[in-house]
Design an enzyme around this catalytic site. Sequence first.
Site, mmCIF file in Angstrom:
data_model
loop_
_atom_site.group_PDB
_atom_site.id
_atom_site.type_symbol
_atom_site.label_atom_id
_atom_site.label_comp_id
_atom_site.label_asym_id
_atom_site.label_seq_id
_atom_site.Cartn_x
_atom_site.Cartn_y
_atom_site.Cartn_z
ATOM 1 C CD GLU A 23 48.078 39.682 40.537
ATOM 2 O OE1 GLU A 23 47.061 39.836 41.248
ATOM 3 O OE2 GLU A 23 47.887 39.155 39.213
ATOM 4 N NE ARG A 73 42.903 25.653 36.657
ATOM 5 C CZ ARG A 73 43.794 26.090 35.380
ATOM 6 N NH1 ARG A 73 43.797 25.007 34.609
ATOM 7 N NH2 ARG A 73 44.181 27.243 35.341
ATOM 8 C CB CYS A 109 52.389 33.602 39.968
ATOM 9 S SG CYS A 109 53.415 33.497 38.393
ATOM 10 C CG HIS A 135 50.063 37.236 37.023
ATOM 11 N ND1 HIS A 135 49.304 37.032 38.020
ATOM 12 C CD2 HIS A 135 50.604 36.066 36.611
ATOM 13 C CE1 HIS A 135 49.832 35.698 38.715
ATOM 14 N NE2 HIS A 135 50.417 35.071 38.039
#
Length: 216
Positions: free
Chosen positions: A80, A90, A143, A167
């Site tokens: 990342e 979500r 995360c 990830h």
Amino acid sequence: MVTVLVTGFDPFGGEAINPSGEAVKRLDGREIGGARVVARILPATFAGSGPALGRAIDEVGPDIVIAVGQADGRTALSLERVAINVQDARIPDNDGAKPVDEPVVAGGPAAYWTSLPIKAMAAALRQEGIPAEISQTAGTFVCNHLFYSLAHIIATRRPGLRGGFIHIPLLPEQAARNPAKYASMSLATIVAGLEIAAAAAVANISDIKVSDGEIA
Ligand code: PCA
């Protein structure tokens, strides 16, 4: 001796296993690239993950932090680039919390860059035959929250510390329980990849300048 703190997460989202927790457990106590590795598993919650990371940093006193989390749909170890100051869930986290468009740190900067040498780490991974990519978003769930919290700790109270987020794909057994749309990677490959990534982070104080961007 350089110390690397690697963190993974508890299972979340109805899964019984989180490959990030499984992988970092296997690195705990190891010596990699001349560095001592310490692993911690963090709660997959907005409220708990940042404080747990802060406590682990205070306890372990690492030179480098590599936080790791599961991301369904990723096809590679995903390094990342940036953490953003937003939480937009979500699904509920493990506390049942589901924040929408709330900052990670009220009044904090919009984003923080990783301070890991992600281009060098990606190059080292590919060299060893492990799929790796630079990712431009860690999402807006726990995360990203943890990555932003880590970068905020570095910016506000641990200036010498380097840290970032990786990830990882689902395990094959997780992907097999989903409609055939998710990529997966074996735990052995993930663990080998995290070792290579950690060694590259130790070896490269600054990053290499190679193109690894994306055309939207
Ligand atoms: N992945 C989630 C949170 C915990 C994890 O392993 C995420 O990508 O936000």
